[in-house]
Design a protein around this motif. Structure first.
Motif, short mmCIF file in Angstrom:
data_model
loop_
_atom_site.label_atom_id
_atom_site.label_comp_id
_atom_site.label_asym_id
_atom_site.label_seq_id
_atom_site.Cartn_x
_atom_site.Cartn_y
_atom_site.Cartn_z
N HIS A 35 51.13 3.07 18.33
CA HIS A 35 51.86 3.86 18.05
C HIS A 35 51.05 5.54 18.53
O HIS A 35 51.68 6.04 19.52
CB HIS A 35 53.13 4.34 16.82
CG HIS A 35 54.26 4.09 17.66
ND1 HIS A 35 55.01 4.24 16.33
CD2 HIS A 35 54.28 5.44 17.52
CE1 HIS A 35 56.08 5.34 16.76
NE2 HIS A 35 55.60 6.34 18.46
N PHE A 80 49.64 5.70 21.99
CA PHE A 80 51.03 6.05 22.78
C PHE A 80 51.24 7.84 23.07
O PHE A 80 51.24 8.09 23.72
CB PHE A 80 52.25 4.59 22.75
CG PHE A 80 52.96 5.71 22.80
CD1 PHE A 80 53.86 5.00 25.12
CD2 PHE A 80 54.63 6.38 22.75
CE1 PHE A 80 55.13 4.98 25.66
CE2 PHE A 80 55.55 7.07 23.62
CZ PHE A 80 55.63 6.17 24.75
N LEU A 81 51.83 7.89 21.44
CA LEU A 81 52.05 9.63 21.59
C LEU A 81 51.03 10.56 22.45
O LEU A 81 51.06 11.50 22.97
CB LEU A 81 52.46 9.96 19.80
CG LEU A 81 53.71 9.25 19.97
CD1 LEU A 81 53.55 9.72 18.48
CD2 LEU A 81 54.80 9.41 20.94
N LEU A 102 68.22 19.16 22.39
CA LEU A 102 66.92 18.50 21.41
C LEU A 102 67.26 19.16 20.05
O LEU A 102 67.16 18.84 19.37
CB LEU A 102 66.39 18.99 22.45
CG LEU A 102 64.41 17.89 21.38
CD1 LEU A 102 64.86 16.70 21.87
CD2 LEU A 102 63.25 18.79 22.23
N GLN A 117 70.45 17.67 18.43
CA GLN A 117 69.84 16.12 18.26
C GLN A 117 69.37 16.73 16.45
O GLN A 117 69.44 16.25 15.85
CB GLN A 117 68.77 15.72 19.04
CG GLN A 117 68.76 13.88 18.51
CD GLN A 117 68.03 13.23 20.06
OE1 GLN A 117 67.53 13.87 20.56
NE2 GLN A 117 67.05 12.79 18.92
N GLN A 175 69.65 13.92 13.57
CA GLN A 175 68.15 14.00 12.98
C GLN A 175 67.35 13.97 11.51
O GLN A 175 66.82 12.83 11.70
CB GLN A 175 67.19 13.22 14.63
CG GLN A 175 66.44 12.18 14.39
CD GLN A 175 66.12 11.75 15.62
OE1 GLN A 175 66.16 12.88 17.13
NE2 GLN A 175 65.42 10.29 15.30
N LEU A 176 67.07 15.04 11.54
CA LEU A 176 66.57 15.52 10.71
C LEU A 176 67.01 16.18 9.95
O LEU A 176 66.47 15.58 8.13
CB LEU A 176 65.44 16.51 11.51
CG LEU A 176 64.93 16.70 12.68
CD1 LEU A 176 63.68 17.45 13.38
CD2 LEU A 176 63.73 15.30 12.41
N GLN A 206 58.61 12.45 5.47
CA GLN A 206 59.22 10.86 5.25
C GLN A 206 59.61 10.67 4.06
O GLN A 206 60.03 9.19 3.39
CB GLN A 206 58.95 9.91 6.06
CG GLN A 206 58.96 10.36 7.35
CD GLN A 206 59.01 9.25 8.41
OE1 GLN A 206 58.16 8.22 8.21
NE2 GLN A 206 60.35 9.04 9.29
N GLY A 217 59.71 7.94 13.64
CA GLY A 217 60.73 6.77 13.84
C GLY A 217 60.01 5.21 13.47
O GLY A 217 59.30 5.57 13.22
N LEU A 265 61.33 5.83 18.54
CA LEU A 265 60.09 6.49 18.74
C LEU A 265 60.67 7.74 17.57
O LEU A 265 59.64 8.96 17.80
CB LEU A 265 60.17 7.05 20.31
CG LEU A 265 59.80 6.01 21.14
CD1 LEU A 265 59.50 6.35 22.19
CD2 LEU A 265 58.91 5.28 20.56
N GLY A 266 61.31 7.72 17.31
CA GLY A 266 61.62 9.52 16.25
C GLY A 266 62.38 10.23 16.82
O GLY A 266 62.31 10.53 18.52
N PHE A 267 62.17 11.89 16.64
CA PHE A 267 63.04 12.86 17.35
C PHE A 267 60.80 13.58 17.94
O PHE A 267 62.07 13.79 18.96
CB PHE A 267 63.06 13.22 15.95
CG PHE A 267 63.13 15.45 16.43
CD1 PHE A 267 64.40 15.55 17.65
CD2 PHE A 267 62.37 16.40 16.72
CE1 PHE A 267 64.89 16.81 17.65
CE2 PHE A 267 62.35 17.66 16.98
CZ PHE A 267 63.97 17.75 17.71
#
Lengths: 533, 454
Positions: free
Chosen positions: A21, A24-25, A69, A72, A76-77, A185, B312, B339-341
């Motif tokens: 992960h 990927f990022l 964004l 969003q 989301q946050l 988190q 994510g 994938l989250g924000f």
């Protein structure tokens, strides 16, 4: 392939997956970096010079993406700051990893601080989850409700959902905490407690005394509407909710809050409404009440007094009340008197009275921050002016007249509070709000003494208790489903009332034998607990 | 001359497209890492990984490599970022589709073929129309107009209703084709009449209505028929594209102003006429009013996003199935959940870059027709992306348009590929002016023929 399959199921796959992960990022970010580095090489130099105006268009497009964004992020946050969303997720989101399900909701307490509901963190396969626990089981199931990840929320759990979840962040500290949760988190907000006006001991006694019978008990303070008891049986255990409960086929209707939503013929308890209207209009005449009853026309069965039936069953004869006034009629609960009184006052007066007493509506009983709780008052359809027998029936609380126990308690409270009904409420610390004036102050005073007399020497004399000064009205409501419903509404002490109540026992028989003793026992305990002088 | 017209030898051509190659390989690496994660989640759900699971990523990688080699062989001078940007977006789309089980069936299906076919179409179209060969498209002006209306009438007469919109046979959406044909017609027409259209009345600034009537008639007919189909999303996309093309072709910003006024009035009228649109606006303003009905889809999407949080749950770790039509219109919610924000911000950066690049190509296109076409395609792409992403995040009402490259949907993917291929061809530039000799152009075309034969 087998190698891949074993790898994916092996223990190191977890950290490896996390590593991938990150890779990927980073790779995606690196591509962006390269594009930045290569911008000189890949510039479209072989084409024309850029035309004017397009840069602005590109900027608008990029700003559009940035705006989306940013918006969003507010979901989301910082979704925690959107109580509606949290409530929606608790009710409808089945993702077990959703942090909305981990919230340690605040406790629900009674007026003395007894815990009615609390959250406990339990370890499950999917990680730690907060589980709701109700120490009193079914006793408060209707009023406190339940908060279940599968079945949603109800009652106070639903009405005060936002506060129980922790409320809206409104200080800088709250927002700081929110930011910390976003970054780490560690989304485990703790909720706030909600204190109710209920008294757990009284509620428990009410449920216990109702026992196996279906019924409801409502008890409140007339001056500010603080509800002490809001009990309904049969009930269910909110600790163990099963899907059967929600089937319409449940013959016992355990989910129905009989106190606030159960519609019953009020029977003789409804006579206080007629009496209040008559007193308001200055009615003081006497009415002749024949022993073998009275009816509007020969086609209809005669409306008779309970003494007539008692005498006939015992093989005796009864000579009737003769010419009596309102006080005697109310104390002795004379059907013949009130049927004639209702017809005398007329259809329009009846309609206006039911309207003034807020029938056919609902009253908010909790200023819940996410959902309001209501009590239904009752259902009285308009009686056509040609239907005089219907009016006579309605005047003694039979026929088309239906009322909830909460509404009958509110009527008793209005009599106790000089004619003003104060909106019942469940959550402590709210300002009392008037629901309406049901009758004039003088009328209320006269009714108080009449109802006191009804217990001291009338239909309610079986529960007369020294030192309590109970005032009240019994009711024995005929219904098509079986034995009559047993009612008792009233207040105590009669002179300066501190508690008003309504007790209903479904198919309990006479009001004086089933419902009234429950009220007396509750008042005795209330006195012990300091709710009565 | 800052740059040679076209690299001559194969080695030069190989070197000339080195930036594209470098970016593409990194993108393929990133998508490969992502695919491994998606694959690794299969055994968790009790599904063993099979060889056929490797077909989609291999087809994807091969298609982009082939496209790159084709560009090298043809000595293509066009934009070098576009292919890598498309590869990243299509790669994310592939991962999301794979994760949603689109490729789950045994054996190879049409779905496996779609993405490689789209990429090849894109590359072939770019090479076929490069070196200014896209310009004959302008000659077919009335063909594009008639084709647009024919598509609409065909769909209206033979289509079937599903979820409030009209589809052609077998859930193909022929109206996607309008995004290309309408843009081409408008570009050709505006190119031909640019002078007349730019002559505004004075002193009160007002557009010349007489010069406008063919375009106005076409637009009214087209948008009206689309409204009958209740395809509000497409009305917005095409309407905005037409306005932006008009503005770009005439340099009259007033068209945007009058367009905004007309759109406002039309939007109000449409909302009064169509209860369907009213309901969407109502559920957008307050989805919590009917959380289990009208607000369900968007709220489930937002719940997923909230659950995903900043980082994510990871590829294939979340449960995006709860939002209806997740693999199509709401795919962005899936990406944001898994994938989250951070991941969704990254995706939007790539989208924004692609839009920026398309707009840049439009700004620098040599011929006015190329500029107008690129403007139209850039507008369509940008507006469509913003409409979808905005709708999913509840920033605007849901319009039911797909997210380019990410959403499932063959027609949408193929049309987007064709459109981007056309823009790439435009970015290749024009042939040398005739006075310089025609030789380079001829050698280029013979080389290309040789390369495609090999």
């Amino acid at each position: 392939m087998d190698l891949l399959n074993t790898l994916f199921q092996s223990a190191p796959w977890g950290p490896l997956r996390f590593g991938l992960h990150v890779v990927f990022l980073l790779a995606a970010a690196f591509v962006l970096r390269q594009m930045q580095d290569l911008r000189a090489v890949v510039g479209l130099k072989h084409l024309a010079k850029p035309r004017a105006g397009f840069a602005a268009a590109g900027l608008v497009a990029v700003l559009g993406f940035a705006a989306v964004l940013a918006y969003q992020a507010t979901w989301q946050l910082s979704g925690t700051a959107r109580p509606d969303l949290i409530a929606f997720m608790q009710l409808h989101d089945r993702r077990q990893f959703n942090p909305a399900h981990w919230i340690e909701r605040g406790r629900i307490l009674d007026v003395a601080g007894t815990v009615l509901a609390e959250s406990r963190v339990v370890q499950t396969d999917a990680g730690p989850t907060a589980q709701r626990h109700y120490p009193f089981g079914p006793d408060f199931a209707h009023v406190v409700g339940y908060a279940d990840p599968r079945f949603g929320t109800s009652g106070v759990e639903a009405a005060a959902n936002i506060q129980l979840n922790g409320g809206k962040p409104d200080s800088l500290k709250d927002w700081g905490e929110l930011g910390r949760q976003i970054l780490t988190q560690g989304k485990r907000p703790k909720g706030n407690n909600v204190t109710l006006t209920l008294d757990a001991a009284l509620q428990r006694l009410a449920v216990e005394r109702l026992g196996e019978r279906a019924g409801a008990v409502v008890m409140l303070r007339p001056q500010d509407g603080a509800l002490r008891v809001l009990a309904s049986t049969p009930s269910f255990d909110p600790n163990r909710i099963d899907a059967d409960l929600f089937l319409h086929a449940d013959p016992r209707a355990r989910l129905l809050n009989r106190a606030t939503a159960g519609l019953y013929p009020p029977g003789s308890t409804f006579k206080v409404v007629l009496a209040a209207d008559a007193l308001d209009r200055g009615f003081s005449a006497r009415i002749h009440c024949p022993a073998d009853g009275w009816t509007t026309s020969g086609h209809y069965r005669k409306i008779r007094d309970h003494e007539y039936y008692e005498a006939r069953r015992a093989g005796r004869s009864w000579r009737g009340h003769g010419r009596i006034g309102l006080t005697t009629a109310l104390v002795e609960s004379s059907n013949v008197f009130f049927a004639q009184l209702g017809v005398y006052l007329g259809h329009e007066a009846f309609r206006a009275t039911t309207e003034r007493f807020l029938f056919n509506s609902r009253i908010s009983i909790g200023a819940g921050d996410s959902r309001r709780q209501f009590l239904r008052t009752g259902r009285i359809p308009t009686i056509p002016s040609s239907d005089r027998y219907g009016l006579a029936q309605a005047s003694i609380g039979q026929g088309k007249v239906l009322a909830t126990p909460a509404q009958m308690a509110l009527i008793a409270a209005a009599i106790a509070n000089d004619g003003v009904a104060v909106r019942p409420r469940l959550v402590g610390g709210e300002q009392p709000v008037a629901a309406g004036r049901f009758m004039q102050s003088g009328t209320a005073a006269k009714l108080r003494s009449m109802l006191r007399q009804a217990v001291a020497e009338g239909t309610g004399r079986g529960i007369e208790t020294p030192g309590l000064a109970i005032a009240g009205k019994t009711g024995t409501a005929e219904n098509p489903f079986g034995a009559p419903h047993s009612w008792f509404i009233g207040f105590a002490p009669a002179e300066r009332p501190r508690l008003a109540f309504a007790v209903l026992v479904e198919h309990g028989g006479y009001g004086s034998t089933a419902a009234a003793p429950i009220a007396r026992d509750l008042l005795l305990l209330a006195k012990q607990r300091g709710h009565l002088p | 001359m800052a740059k040679p017209a076209r690299p001559e030898t194969l080695a030069e051509r190989w070197d000339a497209r080195a930036p594209e190659r470098r970016l593409l390989l990194w993108v393929l690496f990133a998508i490969g890492a992502g695919f491994l994660m998606v694959l690794g989640a299969l055994p968790k759900d009790g599904i063993a990984v099979r060889w056929t699971d490797l077909v989609p990523p291999l087809g994807f990688a091969l298609a982009f490599c082939a496209a790159h080699l084709l560009f090298v062989a043809a000595g293509f001078r066009g934009d070098q970022l576009l292919l890598a940007l498309v590869a990243f977006l299509a790669g994310i789309g592939l991962l999301a589709q794979f994760r949603m089980g689109v490729y789950a069936g045994a054996g190879l299906t049409l779905a496996h073929l779609l993405l490689p076919a789209g990429v090849m179409l894109l590359a072939l179209l770019a090479v076929a129309l490069m070196d200014g060969r896209y310009r004959p498209l302008a000659a077919g002006m009335w063909f594009w107009a008639v084709l647009s209306l024919a598509i609409l009438i065909f769909v209206l007469t033979t289509g079937q209703r599903f979820r409030g919109a009209v589809y052609g046979a077998g859930f193909i959406t022929p109206t996607e084709g309008l995004k290309l044909t309408v843009v081409l017609f408008a570009a050709a027409w505006i190119d031909r009449h640019a002078k007349a259209l730019a002559k505004w009345h004075t002193p009160i600034p007002f557009p010349p209505l007489r010069a406008h009537w063919p375009l106005a008639l076409f637009a009214t007919l087209l948008l009206g028929l689309l409204l009958v189909q209740r395809d509000l999303g497409l009305v917005l996309i095409l309407g905005l594209a037409l306005l932006l093309q008009l503005t770009a072709g005439t340099k009259r910003v007033g068209y945007l102003v009058y367009g905004a006024l007309a759109a406002g009035a039309a939007g109000y009228a449409v909302l009064q006429l169509f209860s369907h649109g009213q309901r969407r606006v109502a559920s957008w303003l307050d989805p919590f009013a009917d959380p289990t009905g009208a607000g369900w889809q968007v709220l489930q999407g937002l719940s997923g996003m909230y659950a995903g949080g900043l980082w994510g749950e990871g590829f294939s770790q979340a449960r995006p199935r709860y939002a209806p039509i997740a693999e199509s219109d709401f795919i962005y919610a899936v990406v944001a959940e898994e994938l989250g924000f951070i991941g969704s911000a990254l995706l939007l950066v790539f989208f924004a870059l692609l839009c920026w690049r398309l707009i840049l190509i439009a700004a620098r296109a040599k011929s006015p027709f190329g500029m107008l076409t690129a403007t139209g395609i850039a507008s369509v792409f940008t507006v469509q992306t913003l409409l979808n992403v905005g709708g999913v995040t509840k920033a605007i009402p849901i319009t039911g348009v797909t997210l380019p490259f990410i959403s499932q949907g063959g027609s949408s993917l193929l049309v987007t590929c064709l459109a981007l291929g056309l823009v790439l061809a435009i970015s290749d530039g024009e042939p040398k002016p005739l006075k310089k000799k025609t030789a380079p152009a001829r050698t280029a075309s013979t080389r290309r023929r040789r390369a495609s034969a090999a």
